[in-house]
Design a protein around this motif. Structure first.
Motif, PDB file in Angstrom:
ATOM      1  N   PHE A  66      -0.951  -5.907   0.808  1.00 50.60           N
ATOM      2  CA  PHE A  66      -1.865  -6.429   1.829  1.00 50.60           C
ATOM      3  C   PHE A  66      -1.066  -7.305   2.797  1.00 50.60           C
ATOM      4  CE2 PHE A  66      -4.699  -5.399  -1.683  1.00 50.60           C
ATOM      5  CZ  PHE A  66      -5.741  -4.771  -1.024  1.00 50.60           C
ATOM      6  N   LEU A  67      -0.391  -6.626   3.727  1.00 57.50           N
ATOM      7  CA  LEU A  67       0.443  -7.351   4.683  1.00 57.50           C
ATOM      8  C   LEU A  67      -0.443  -7.796   5.841  1.00 57.50           C
ATOM      9  CD1 LEU A  67       3.412  -8.107   4.683  1.00 57.50           C
ATOM     10  CD2 LEU A  67       3.899  -6.042   5.959  1.00 57.50           C
ATOM     11  N   THR A  68      -1.220  -8.835   5.555  1.00 61.18           N
ATOM     12  CA  THR A  68      -2.146  -9.348   6.568  1.00 61.18           C
ATOM     13  C   THR A  68      -2.152 -10.867   6.500  1.00 61.18           C
ATOM     14  OG1 THR A  68      -4.457  -9.364   7.323  1.00 61.18           O
ATOM     15  CG2 THR A  68      -4.122  -9.144   4.958  1.00 61.18           C
ATOM     16  N   SER A  69      -2.175 -11.500   7.671  1.00 63.28           N
ATOM     17  CA  SER A  69      -2.221 -12.955   7.646  1.00 63.28           C
ATOM     18  C   SER A  69      -3.653 -13.456   7.472  1.00 63.28           C
ATOM     19  CB  SER A  69      -1.590 -13.538   8.907  1.00 63.28           C
ATOM     20  OG  SER A  69      -1.971 -12.786  10.023  1.00 63.28           O
ATOM     21  N   GLY A  70      -4.598 -12.770   8.117  1.00 59.80           N
ATOM     22  CA  GLY A  70      -5.973 -13.239   8.040  1.00 59.80           C
ATOM     23  C   GLY A  70      -6.921 -12.208   7.452  1.00 59.80           C
ATOM     24  N   PHE A  71      -8.187 -12.573   7.337  1.00 56.05           N
ATOM     25  CA  PHE A  71      -9.229 -11.705   6.784  1.00 56.05           C
ATOM     26  C   PHE A  71     -10.462 -11.830   7.678  1.00 56.05           C
ATOM     27  CE2 PHE A  71      -6.246 -12.839   3.609  1.00 56.05           C
ATOM     28  CZ  PHE A  71      -6.039 -11.670   2.894  1.00 56.05           C
ATOM     29  N   ALA A  72     -11.207 -10.730   7.797  1.00 50.28           N
ATOM     30  CA  ALA A  72     -12.357 -10.719   8.708  1.00 50.28           C
ATOM     31  C   ALA A  72     -13.652 -11.031   7.968  1.00 50.28           C
ATOM     32  CB  ALA A  72     -12.455  -9.354   9.376  1.00 50.28           C
ATOM     33  N   HIS A 116     -14.078 -15.338  -0.900  1.00 51.07           N
ATOM     34  CA  HIS A 116     -13.643 -14.346   0.088  1.00 51.07           C
ATOM     35  C   HIS A 116     -12.273 -14.818   0.552  1.00 51.07           C
ATOM     36  CE1 HIS A 116     -13.525 -12.141   3.927  1.00 51.07           C
ATOM     37  NE2 HIS A 116     -14.594 -11.454   3.553  1.00 51.07           N
ATOM     38  N   TYR A 117     -11.337 -13.906   0.705  1.00 51.66           N
ATOM     39  CA  TYR A 117     -10.042 -14.332   1.226  1.00 51.66           C
ATOM     40  C   TYR A 117     -10.218 -14.865   2.646  1.00 51.66           C
ATOM     41  CZ  TYR A 117      -7.666 -12.376  -2.782  1.00 51.66           C
ATOM     42  OH  TYR A 117      -7.228 -12.141  -4.058  1.00 51.66           O
ATOM     43  N   GLN A 118      -9.426 -15.919   2.966  1.00 43.12           N
ATOM     44  CA  GLN A 118      -9.565 -16.559   4.274  1.00 43.12           C
ATOM     45  C   GLN A 118      -8.309 -16.398   5.128  1.00 43.12           C
ATOM     46  OE1 GLN A 118     -10.649 -20.000   1.730  1.00 43.12           O
ATOM     47  NE2 GLN A 118     -11.602 -20.747   3.603  1.00 43.12           N
ATOM     48  N   TYR A 119      -7.170 -16.687   4.502  1.00 41.65           N
ATOM     49  CA  TYR A 119      -5.938 -16.795   5.261  1.00 41.65           C
ATOM     50  C   TYR A 119      -4.813 -16.738   4.246  1.00 41.65           C
ATOM     51  CZ  TYR A 119      -2.855 -18.718   8.929  1.00 41.65           C
ATOM     52  OH  TYR A 119      -1.872 -18.910   9.854  1.00 41.65           O
ATOM     53  N   SER A 120      -3.741 -15.984   4.531  1.00 42.25           N
ATOM     54  CA  SER A 120      -2.734 -15.738   3.494  1.00 42.25           C
ATOM     55  C   SER A 120      -1.884 -16.957   3.152  1.00 42.25           C
ATOM     56  CB  SER A 120      -1.858 -14.540   3.872  1.00 42.25           C
ATOM     57  OG  SER A 120      -2.618 -13.346   3.702  1.00 42.25           O
ATOM     58  N   ARG A 121      -1.987 -18.040   3.919  1.00 39.51           N
ATOM     59  CA  ARG A 121      -1.321 -19.268   3.463  1.00 39.51           C
ATOM     60  C   ARG A 121      -2.021 -19.824   2.223  1.00 39.51           C
ATOM     61  NH1 ARG A 121      -2.436 -24.139   5.778  1.00 39.51           N
ATOM     62  NH2 ARG A 121      -2.490 -23.315   7.895  1.00 39.51           N
ATOM     63  N   PHE A 122      -3.370 -19.605   2.126  1.00 37.21           N
ATOM     64  CA  PHE A 122      -4.112 -20.130   0.962  1.00 37.21           C
ATOM     65  C   PHE A 122      -4.060 -19.141  -0.199  1.00 37.21           C
ATOM     66  CE2 PHE A 122      -7.450 -21.545   4.364  1.00 37.21           C
ATOM     67  CZ  PHE A 122      -6.502 -22.312   4.999  1.00 37.21           C
ATOM     68  N   ALA A 123      -4.283 -17.857   0.105  1.00 40.93           N
ATOM     69  CA  ALA A 123      -4.328 -16.829  -0.939  1.00 40.93           C
ATOM     70  C   ALA A 123      -4.315 -15.466  -0.276  1.00 40.93           C
ATOM     71  CB  ALA A 123      -5.587 -16.988  -1.784  1.00 40.93           C
ATOM     72  N   ASN A 124      -3.742 -14.498  -0.994  1.00 45.87           N
ATOM     73  CA  ASN A 124      -3.612 -13.128  -0.481  1.00 45.87           C
ATOM     74  C   ASN A 124      -3.699 -12.192  -1.692  1.00 45.87           C
ATOM     75  OD1 ASN A 124      -1.454 -10.811  -0.308  1.00 45.87           O
ATOM     76  ND2 ASN A 124      -2.053 -11.202   1.800  1.00 45.87           N
ATOM     77  N   MET A 133      -9.331 -18.284  -5.271  1.00 49.03           N
ATOM     78  CA  MET A 133      -9.403 -16.838  -5.126  1.00 49.03           C
ATOM     79  C   MET A 133      -8.479 -16.125  -6.087  1.00 49.03           C
ATOM     80  SD  MET A 133     -11.538 -15.672  -2.993  1.00 49.03           S
ATOM     81  CE  MET A 133     -11.147 -13.987  -3.407  1.00 49.03           C
ATOM     82  N   SER A 134      -7.278 -16.682  -6.222  1.00 44.83           N
ATOM     83  CA  SER A 134      -6.267 -15.901  -6.909  1.00 44.83           C
ATOM     84  C   SER A 134      -6.366 -15.994  -8.427  1.00 44.83           C
ATOM     85  CB  SER A 134      -4.882 -16.341  -6.449  1.00 44.83           C
ATOM     86  OG  SER A 134      -4.811 -17.733  -6.476  1.00 44.83           O
ATOM     87  N   ASP A 135      -7.360 -16.725  -8.933  1.00 41.97           N
ATOM     88  CA  ASP A 135      -7.501 -16.768 -10.383  1.00 41.97           C
ATOM     89  C   ASP A 135      -8.560 -15.778 -10.854  1.00 41.97           C
ATOM     90  OD1 ASP A 135      -7.110 -20.302 -10.159  1.00 41.97           O
ATOM     91  OD2 ASP A 135      -5.599 -18.777 -10.567  1.00 41.97           O
ATOM     92  N   SER A 136      -9.022 -14.891  -9.957  1.00 40.72           N
ATOM     93  CA  SER A 136     -10.173 -14.077 -10.294  1.00 40.72           C
ATOM     94  C   SER A 136      -9.821 -12.626 -10.570  1.00 40.72           C
ATOM     95  CB  SER A 136     -11.189 -14.148  -9.161  1.00 40.72           C
ATOM     96  OG  SER A 136     -10.554 -13.734  -7.962  1.00 40.72           O
ATOM     97  N   ALA A 167     -18.658 -16.557   7.327  1.00 39.16           N
ATOM     98  CA  ALA A 167     -17.486 -17.434   7.446  1.00 39.16           C
ATOM     99  C   ALA A 167     -17.852 -18.861   7.034  1.00 39.16           C
ATOM    100  CB  ALA A 167     -16.958 -17.408   8.878  1.00 39.16           C
ATOM    101  N   GLU A 168     -19.030 -19.316   7.493  1.00 40.42           N
ATOM    102  CA  GLU A 168     -19.462 -20.677   7.139  1.00 40.42           C
ATOM    103  C   GLU A 168     -19.606 -20.823   5.625  1.00 40.42           C
ATOM    104  OE1 GLU A 168     -23.487 -21.780   8.229  1.00 40.42           O
ATOM    105  OE2 GLU A 168     -22.902 -23.896   8.436  1.00 40.42           O
ATOM    106  N   ALA A 169     -20.192 -19.815   4.998  1.00 42.43           N
ATOM    107  CA  ALA A 169     -20.414 -19.871   3.543  1.00 42.43           C
ATOM    108  C   ALA A 169     -19.085 -19.835   2.792  1.00 42.43           C
ATOM    109  CB  ALA A 169     -21.311 -18.713   3.110  1.00 42.43           C
ATOM    110  N   VAL A 170     -18.112 -19.079   3.324  1.00 42.87           N
ATOM    111  CA  VAL A 170     -16.799 -19.006   2.680  1.00 42.87           C
ATOM    112  C   VAL A 170     -16.115 -20.364   2.757  1.00 42.87           C
ATOM    113  CG1 VAL A 170     -14.488 -18.004   2.849  1.00 42.87           C
ATOM    114  CG2 VAL A 170     -16.498 -16.522   3.050  1.00 42.87           C
TER     115      VAL A 170
END
Ligand SMILES: *Cc1c(COP(=O)(O)O)cnc(C)c1O
Length: 397
Positions: free
Chosen positions: A35-41, A58-66, A1-4, A48-51
């Motif tokens: 973006f002070l959020t831990s998760g994404f909707a 699509h951002y998923q969770y801020s441990r992976f990318a934010n 995500m973060s290389d885009s 969600a399955e496709a992500v």
């Protein structure tokens, strides 16, 4: 995500420090959004399955990318000239993850002896606990590097200029020897900053930073960064990073993004001031020795000038009279603060032998040349003449 990050025109450093990597939301905010959020909707379970199946981004969770962290990563990649970057919670999280992610039991690691204290601990204490053989080499000893790298090696970790003695390592020559031994080369570039030295251009594979230092540069937050090829970051680093969680807080990423906007102004002014202070200290009879990479008296000045475009913001010097004289000087300072941080707008001085390098013990300190009279000065953004006057009055105490 973060290389885009969106495609951007070819611009120079000062522009990149302000604009590179920006991601603008649909609200068209001008300053970088926090973006002070831990998760994404997700719109639906199907999305969600496709992500999760990597079919859509699509951002998923801020441990992976934010998104805020991604702006910092994209900006750092641009100014370093690296293909990819991941930001971490601290500089040590960056070093730890960059070193551990690719190593296996039975591997061999070669490192320069003059490493930042915690980096030294990772190599000397942590890695051997996992069945990894580690070897230290005196940084300037090219015969030592040749001997150590005559055997297959997985990773080389080094720091130049080193902390606190500002020893210069020949990054080109050591990288060539390391590659011949099959190793990847990881350079801790904190002292040089991305402005004054580009390890990837000199042959290194991975660059690590403590963003706590010059990138924030105003003594507020901790942070770190790991930069390398897209392939290494995605295939070797990312699985370790995502699953072990040394991720940077979006808030800290936002503060560091703001710090980057003035990085060039600060590092340029602080380095100029550091050089003037080093030159002044050399004329003081109370001082036995001054170390600064661009001084004519620095034993490796030529090497420093061949791989750095400036001497940096740190000056190390030895006061005549050992610990007592060094403490007397530190305690008499009025503008310079006693603190072990560095790269701050405030000038900071520390006594390595009793603080940052206390734990390595007297023998290792002697090997590194860290005497009881040594003081490390991180030059800030105050008026140069005021700093010189402060140092001068403290020396006379
Ligand atoms: C400060 C520093 C680190 C560690 O960074 P933290 O942000 O404090 O974890 C690593 N290497 C060098 C050279 C440093 O100066």
């Amino acid at each position: 995500m973060s290389d885009s990050a969106p495609e951007q025109p070819q611009t120079r450093l000062a522009t990149d420090l302000i604009h590179a990597g920006r991601i603008r939301s649909s609200l068209d905010e001008n300053a970088e959004a926090l973006f002070l959020t831990s998760g994404f909707a997700y719109e639906s379970a199907d999305q969600a399955e496709a992500v999760f199946a990597n079919q859509i981004q699509h951002y998923q969770y801020s441990r992976f990318a934010n998104p805020t962290v991604a702006m910092l990563e994209n900006r750092l990649a641009r100014i370093e000239g690296a293909q990819a970057c991941r930001a971490t919670a601290t500089g040590m999280a960056a070093v730890h993850a960059a070193v551990m992610c690719g190593l296996r039991a039975g591997d061999r690691v070669v490192a320069s002896r003059a490493l930042f204290g915690s980096c030294h601990w990772i190599v000397s204490t942590l890695l051997p606990q996992f069945g990894i053989e580690t070897v230290f080499v005196d940084g300037a000893d090219m015969e030592g590097w040749r001997a150590a790298l005559a055997r297959p090696t997985a990773l080389v970790l080094l720091e130049s200029p080193s902390n606190p003695m500002l020893e210069i390592l020949d990054l080109r020559a050591i990288s060539a020897l390391a590659h011949a031994a099959g190793a990847i080369v990881v350079v801790d570039n904190v002292f040089a900053t991305p402005l004054l030295q580009k390890p990837l251009e000199l042959g290194a594979d991975v660059v690590v930073y403590s963003a706590t230092k010059h990138m924030d540069g105003q003594g507020r937050v901790l942070g770190g960064a790991v930069l390398g090829s897209k392939q290494w970051i995605e295939e070797v680093f990312q699985p370790f990073f995502r699953n072990t969680g040394p991720s940077l807080s979006p808030f800290n990423a936002w503060v560091i993004l703001k710090g980057l906007e003035t990085l060039q102004l600060r590092v340029t002014a602080q380095s100029k001031s550091a050089e003037a202070i080093a030159t002044f200290l050399e004329t003081s009879p109370e001082i036995a020795r001054v170390l600064y990479p661009t001084l004519h008296s620095h034993p490796q000045r030529e090497l420093a000038m061949s791989q750095m475009s400036g001497g940096g913001t740190l000056v190390t010097f030895e006061v005549q009279g050992g610990k007592e004289a060094a403490f007397r000087m530190l305690n008499a300072l009025r503008i310079v603060t006693i603190s072990n941080n560095l790269g701050d707008t405030k000038s900071l001085a520390t006594h390595p032998a009793t603080t940052t390098h206390m734990r390595i013990g007297p023998e290792e300190r002697a090997r590194l040349g860290i005497t009881d009279g040594c003081i490390r000065l991180s030059v800030g953004l105050e008026d140069t003449e005021d700093l010189i006057a402060d140092l001068a009055q403290a020396l006379l105490r």
